[in-house]
Write a protein that holds these residues in place. Structure first.
Motif, PDB file in Angstrom:
ATOM      1  N   THR A   1    -102.873 -19.605 -83.094  1.00  0.00           N
ATOM      2  CA  THR A   1    -101.831 -20.567 -83.468  1.00  0.00           C
ATOM      3  C   THR A   1    -100.769 -20.686 -82.390  1.00  0.00           C
ATOM      4  OG1 THR A   1    -102.197 -20.031 -85.797  1.00  0.00           O
ATOM      5  CG2 THR A   1    -100.149 -21.163 -85.243  1.00  0.00           C
ATOM      6  N   VAL A   2    -100.433 -19.553 -81.755  1.00  0.00           N
ATOM      7  CA  VAL A   2     -99.406 -19.562 -80.710  1.00  0.00           C
ATOM      8  C   VAL A   2     -99.844 -20.391 -79.516  1.00  0.00           C
ATOM      9  CG1 VAL A   2     -98.259 -18.106 -79.004  1.00  0.00           C
ATOM     10  CG2 VAL A   2     -98.349 -17.390 -81.392  1.00  0.00           C
ATOM     11  N   ILE A   3    -101.125 -20.303 -79.151  1.00  0.00           N
ATOM     12  CA  ILE A   3    -101.610 -20.991 -77.950  1.00  0.00           C
ATOM     13  C   ILE A   3    -101.678 -22.496 -78.159  1.00  0.00           C
ATOM     14  CG2 ILE A   3    -103.588 -21.205 -76.398  1.00  0.00           C
ATOM     15  CD1 ILE A   3    -104.143 -18.255 -76.930  1.00  0.00           C
ATOM     16  N   GLN A   4    -102.197 -22.945 -79.305  1.00  0.00           N
ATOM     17  CA  GLN A   4    -102.347 -24.372 -79.619  1.00  0.00           C
ATOM     18  C   GLN A   4    -102.989 -25.139 -78.460  1.00  0.00           C
ATOM     19  OE1 GLN A   4     -98.420 -25.705 -80.738  1.00  0.00           O
ATOM     20  NE2 GLN A   4     -98.603 -24.886 -82.815  1.00  0.00           N
ATOM     21  N   PRO A   5    -104.233 -24.881 -78.159  1.00  0.00           N
ATOM     22  CA  PRO A   5    -104.844 -25.482 -76.972  1.00  0.00           C
ATOM     23  C   PRO A   5    -105.252 -26.944 -77.135  1.00  0.00           C
ATOM     24  CG  PRO A   5    -106.438 -24.128 -78.130  1.00  0.00           C
ATOM     25  CD  PRO A   5    -105.143 -23.987 -78.879  1.00  0.00           C
ATOM     26  N   GLY A   6    -105.312 -27.477 -78.348  1.00  0.00           N
ATOM     27  CA  GLY A   6    -105.788 -28.841 -78.538  1.00  0.00           C
ATOM     28  C   GLY A   6    -107.310 -28.888 -78.626  1.00  0.00           C
ATOM     29  N   ILE A   7    -107.853 -30.121 -78.712  1.00  0.00           N
ATOM     30  CA  ILE A   7    -109.294 -30.262 -78.924  1.00  0.00           C
ATOM     31  C   ILE A   7    -110.088 -29.878 -77.673  1.00  0.00           C
ATOM     32  CG2 ILE A   7    -111.144 -31.878 -79.460  1.00  0.00           C
ATOM     33  CD1 ILE A   7    -109.158 -33.457 -81.120  1.00  0.00           C
ATOM     34  N   PHE A   8    -109.838 -30.586 -76.546  1.00  0.00           N
ATOM     35  CA  PHE A   8    -110.589 -30.297 -75.329  1.00  0.00           C
ATOM     36  C   PHE A   8    -110.226 -28.919 -74.782  1.00  0.00           C
ATOM     37  CE2 PHE A   8    -110.640 -34.975 -75.410  1.00  0.00           C
ATOM     38  CZ  PHE A   8    -112.000 -35.190 -75.301  1.00  0.00           C
ATOM     39  N   GLY A   9    -108.924 -28.620 -74.809  1.00  0.00           N
ATOM     40  CA  GLY A   9    -108.498 -27.291 -74.358  1.00  0.00           C
ATOM     41  C   GLY A   9    -109.066 -26.200 -75.235  1.00  0.00           C
ATOM     42  N   GLY A  10    -109.159 -26.473 -76.536  1.00  0.00           N
ATOM     43  CA  GLY A  10    -109.716 -25.480 -77.448  1.00  0.00           C
ATOM     44  C   GLY A  10    -111.179 -25.213 -77.164  1.00  0.00           C
ATOM     45  N   ALA A  11    -111.935 -26.280 -76.847  1.00  0.00           N
ATOM     46  CA  ALA A  11    -113.355 -26.099 -76.524  1.00  0.00           C
ATOM     47  C   ALA A  11    -113.519 -25.271 -75.253  1.00  0.00           C
ATOM     48  CB  ALA A  11    -114.021 -27.461 -76.365  1.00  0.00           C
ATOM     49  N   ALA A  12    -112.705 -25.585 -74.234  1.00  0.00           N
ATOM     50  CA  ALA A  12    -112.768 -24.820 -72.985  1.00  0.00           C
ATOM     51  C   ALA A  12    -112.316 -23.381 -73.206  1.00  0.00           C
ATOM     52  CB  ALA A  12    -111.901 -25.483 -71.918  1.00  0.00           C
ATOM     53  N   PHE A  13    -111.269 -23.227 -74.030  1.00  0.00           N
ATOM     54  CA  PHE A  13    -110.749 -21.892 -74.320  1.00  0.00           C
ATOM     55  C   PHE A  13    -111.778 -21.053 -75.055  1.00  0.00           C
ATOM     56  CE2 PHE A  13    -107.642 -19.069 -76.565  1.00  0.00           C
ATOM     57  CZ  PHE A  13    -107.119 -18.484 -75.423  1.00  0.00           C
ATOM     58  N   LEU A  14    -112.494 -21.676 -75.990  1.00  0.00           N
ATOM     59  CA  LEU A  14    -113.549 -20.973 -76.722  1.00  0.00           C
ATOM     60  C   LEU A  14    -114.684 -20.565 -75.785  1.00  0.00           C
ATOM     61  CD1 LEU A  14    -114.820 -20.024 -79.381  1.00  0.00           C
ATOM     62  CD2 LEU A  14    -115.761 -22.344 -79.652  1.00  0.00           C
ATOM     63  N   ALA A  15    -115.061 -21.464 -74.879  1.00  0.00           N
ATOM     64  CA  ALA A  15    -116.137 -21.153 -73.932  1.00  0.00           C
ATOM     65  C   ALA A  15    -115.759 -19.973 -73.040  1.00  0.00           C
ATOM     66  CB  ALA A  15    -116.451 -22.381 -73.084  1.00  0.00           C
ATOM     67  N   VAL A  16    -114.492 -19.943 -72.582  1.00  0.00           N
ATOM     68  CA  VAL A  16    -114.038 -18.841 -71.734  1.00  0.00           C
ATOM     69  C   VAL A  16    -114.088 -17.524 -72.497  1.00  0.00           C
ATOM     70  CG1 VAL A  16    -112.018 -17.881 -70.571  1.00  0.00           C
ATOM     71  CG2 VAL A  16    -112.619 -20.275 -70.229  1.00  0.00           C
ATOM     72  N   GLN A  17    -113.654 -17.545 -73.760  1.00  0.00           N
ATOM     73  CA  GLN A  17    -113.666 -16.316 -74.555  1.00  0.00           C
ATOM     74  C   GLN A  17    -115.090 -15.825 -74.821  1.00  0.00           C
ATOM     75  OE1 GLN A  17    -110.299 -15.556 -77.502  1.00  0.00           O
ATOM     76  NE2 GLN A  17    -110.649 -17.733 -77.742  1.00  0.00           N
ATOM     77  N   ILE A  18    -116.009 -16.760 -75.032  1.00  0.00           N
ATOM     78  CA  ILE A  18    -117.407 -16.368 -75.238  1.00  0.00           C
ATOM     79  C   ILE A  18    -117.968 -15.712 -73.973  1.00  0.00           C
ATOM     80  CG2 ILE A  18    -119.740 -17.257 -75.602  1.00  0.00           C
ATOM     81  CD1 ILE A  18    -118.540 -19.344 -77.487  1.00  0.00           C
ATOM     82  N   LEU A  19    -117.643 -16.282 -72.806  1.00  0.00           N
ATOM     83  CA  LEU A  19    -118.129 -15.707 -71.551  1.00  0.00           C
ATOM     84  C   LEU A  19    -117.507 -14.343 -71.277  1.00  0.00           C
ATOM     85  CD1 LEU A  19    -118.156 -18.871 -69.243  1.00  0.00           C
ATOM     86  CD2 LEU A  19    -120.123 -17.698 -70.245  1.00  0.00           C
ATOM     87  N   TYR A  20    -116.268 -14.137 -71.729  1.00  0.00           N
ATOM     88  CA  TYR A  20    -115.596 -12.864 -71.518  1.00  0.00           C
ATOM     89  C   TYR A  20    -115.904 -11.856 -72.626  1.00  0.00           C
ATOM     90  CZ  TYR A  20    -112.698 -13.778 -67.418  1.00  0.00           C
ATOM     91  OH  TYR A  20    -112.269 -14.004 -66.133  1.00  0.00           O
ATOM     92  N   LEU A  21    -116.637 -12.274 -73.662  1.00  0.00           N
ATOM     93  CA  LEU A  21    -116.947 -11.362 -74.763  1.00  0.00           C
ATOM     94  C   LEU A  21    -117.697 -10.109 -74.298  1.00  0.00           C
ATOM     95  CD1 LEU A  21    -116.679 -10.952 -77.790  1.00  0.00           C
ATOM     96  CD2 LEU A  21    -118.814 -12.216 -78.106  1.00  0.00           C
ATOM     97  N   PRO A  22    -118.682 -10.209 -73.384  1.00  0.00           N
ATOM     98  CA  PRO A  22    -119.316  -8.969 -72.886  1.00  0.00           C
ATOM     99  C   PRO A  22    -118.333  -8.029 -72.205  1.00  0.00           C
ATOM    100  CG  PRO A  22    -120.681 -10.875 -72.372  1.00  0.00           C
ATOM    101  CD  PRO A  22    -119.382 -11.410 -72.870  1.00  0.00           C
ATOM    102  N   ASN A  23    -117.292  -8.579 -71.528  1.00  0.00           N
ATOM    103  CA  ASN A  23    -116.276  -7.710 -70.922  1.00  0.00           C
ATOM    104  C   ASN A  23    -115.550  -6.904 -71.994  1.00  0.00           C
ATOM    105  OD1 ASN A  23    -116.709 -10.198 -69.204  1.00  0.00           O
ATOM    106  ND2 ASN A  23    -115.466  -9.029 -67.789  1.00  0.00           N
ATOM    107  N   VAL A  24    -115.219  -7.581 -73.117  1.00  0.00           N
ATOM    108  CA  VAL A  24    -114.499  -6.917 -74.198  1.00  0.00           C
ATOM    109  C   VAL A  24    -115.375  -5.849 -74.851  1.00  0.00           C
ATOM    110  CG1 VAL A  24    -113.363  -7.278 -76.425  1.00  0.00           C
ATOM    111  CG2 VAL A  24    -113.076  -8.949 -74.599  1.00  0.00           C
ATOM    112  N   THR A  25    -116.632  -6.178 -75.095  1.00  0.00           N
ATOM    113  CA  THR A  25    -117.530  -5.194 -75.724  1.00  0.00           C
ATOM    114  C   THR A  25    -117.837  -4.037 -74.776  1.00  0.00           C
ATOM    115  OG1 THR A  25    -119.453  -6.532 -75.073  1.00  0.00           O
ATOM    116  CG2 THR A  25    -118.551  -6.902 -77.267  1.00  0.00           C
ATOM    117  N   LEU A  26    -117.848  -4.305 -73.458  1.00  0.00           N
ATOM    118  CA  LEU A  26    -118.029  -3.213 -72.504  1.00  0.00           C
ATOM    119  C   LEU A  26    -116.835  -2.261 -72.549  1.00  0.00           C
ATOM    120  CD1 LEU A  26    -119.616  -1.894 -70.160  1.00  0.00           C
ATOM    121  CD2 LEU A  26    -118.322  -3.371 -68.609  1.00  0.00           C
ATOM    122  N   ALA A  27    -115.618  -2.822 -72.655  1.00  0.00           N
ATOM    123  CA  ALA A  27    -114.429  -1.983 -72.801  1.00  0.00           C
ATOM    124  C   ALA A  27    -114.514  -1.152 -74.078  1.00  0.00           C
ATOM    125  CB  ALA A  27    -113.172  -2.848 -72.799  1.00  0.00           C
TER     126      ALA A  27
END
Length: 373
Positions: free
Chosen positions: A206-232
């Protein structure tokens, strides 16, 4: 023969690079055309696509702003799945065309294909670098070569008609299987932590409020970084912990954090010390116990049982340490901001902790087997 192999490898290296670069260029052009700019150039989205392609290959870049040089070397592990797919496709095509008859010819293909791919990455890095953002060409060559060689080698070893009969091959296979299973357990625990901290995840979104296109890009970035988080999380469960900025350290004994990025996925972070998390070391110890039991099943009836088992165990330790070291190096780095100069697992502590716990499981299995005999 060598000239023909070189020609085919260069062609397939260009094809492999284009398989990812062209879709990125298309997406960059669409975003550029949608956003519009009075001062932008047509070459800007193509340059941005090349930046993304280099970053997907885990080639770090440095940014120079106001005389301050910062690095972005904490890059998404998820992008390596795409790199593996394109390198594997290139290797299989080369093998289909050249039909290598022995391991020597296969190794020649691996070398030529990796050199060709690394040369393409070097040319791209030198072409798109500028004063504000620069990809060091020497890093591009070394990283792209090692990356493509390892992925092509994996593709050659994982072919359906390739048998694994030597003790060291079985040891590597057992180490890889156990490492993947333990990483899967860490991923499951991360998912449960995200579910338990759903309110924190929602508030950060809610704090970030990325919007529609920004939200899609933001979601894609988080999915790509998910292995980094699980590795941690994997490193945390072994007791080694991880870092999230300069001076920070999070493990079952220590919880020291300063500022953290406002990313919803970080809602899974531990909020305090948790000594009970040390119970998670039972998972890698259990993996070591399973490796020992499996090795005894495979070589228990052979005449050279002791020698074969020792070779298998040595290969298991080396492969486990290498996998942990490689993943921790790739899954850590700097995140531009000076306060986030080091993010991810401790590159040397995680391999040591994991191999020691696997060794404890193997020793426990050997002790039980000796008591029963």
């Amino acid at each position: 023969m060598v000239r023909n192999a070189l020609r085919v490898c260069i062609q397939q290296a260009i094809r492999s690079a284009a398989l990812l670069l062209l879709p990125l260029a298309f997406l960059s052009l669409v975003i550029w055309a949608t956003a519009g700019s009075g001062t932008g150039k047509t070459s800007d989205p193509l340059k941005a696509a090349t930046w993304l392609w280099l970053a997907a290959n885990h080639i770090p870049f440095k940014s120079n702003s106001a005389g301050i040089t910062t690095w972005l070397s904490y890059l998404p592990l998820g992008s390596l799945f795409f790199i593996y797919a394109i390198i594997r496709s290139g290797f299989l095509r080369v093998a289909q065309i050249l039909q290598p008859r022995n391991r020597r010819e296969t190794n020649r293909i691996l070398l030529l294909l990796s050199l060709s791919y690394a040369l393409i990455a070097t040319i791209c890095a030198a072409t798109v670098s500028e004063s504000a953002i620069a990809f060091p060409w020497y890093l591009a060559f070394v990283i792209a070569f090692c990356e493509s060689f390892i992925f092509a080698y994996l593709a050659s070893e994982l072919r359906p008609n390739h048998a694994h009969t030597q003790p060291w091959q079985i040891g590597v296979k057992l180490a890889t299987t156990s490492f993947a299973l333990l990483w899967g357990v860490a991923s499951l625990i991360t998912a449960l932590s995200l579910a338990f901290h759903f309110v924190d995840v929602r508030d950060l979104t809610t704090v970030i409020q990325p919007g529609i296109f920004g939200g899609a890009a933001f979601l894609a970035v988080q999915i790509l970084y998910l292995p980094n988080v699980t590795l941690a999380a994997f490193s945390y469960l072994t007791g080694a912990g991880f870092h999230l900025g300069s001076g920070s350290w999070v493990n079952p004994f220590v919880h020291r954090l300063a500022e953290i990025p406002a990313l919803p996925i970080l809602g899974a972070l531990p909020t305090q010390k948790n000594y009970l998390a040390l119970l998670a070391v039972l998972f890698p110890i259990g993996a070591g116990f399973w490796i020992s039991q499996r090795t005894r099943q495979l070589f228990g009836g052979s005449g050279n049982q002791s020698i074969a088992m020792k070779q298998c165990f040595v290969a298991t330790f080396i492969a486990s340490g290498f996998l942990a070291l490689l993943s921790s190096v790739l899954g850590s780095g700097s995140l531009i901001n000076r306060n986030l100069s080091y993010v991810g697992p401790t590159w040397w502590l995680f391999p040591i902790a994991l191999t020691c716990e696997l060794g404890l499981g193997i020793a426990l299995s050997a002790f039980i087997a000796r008591r029963r005999s």
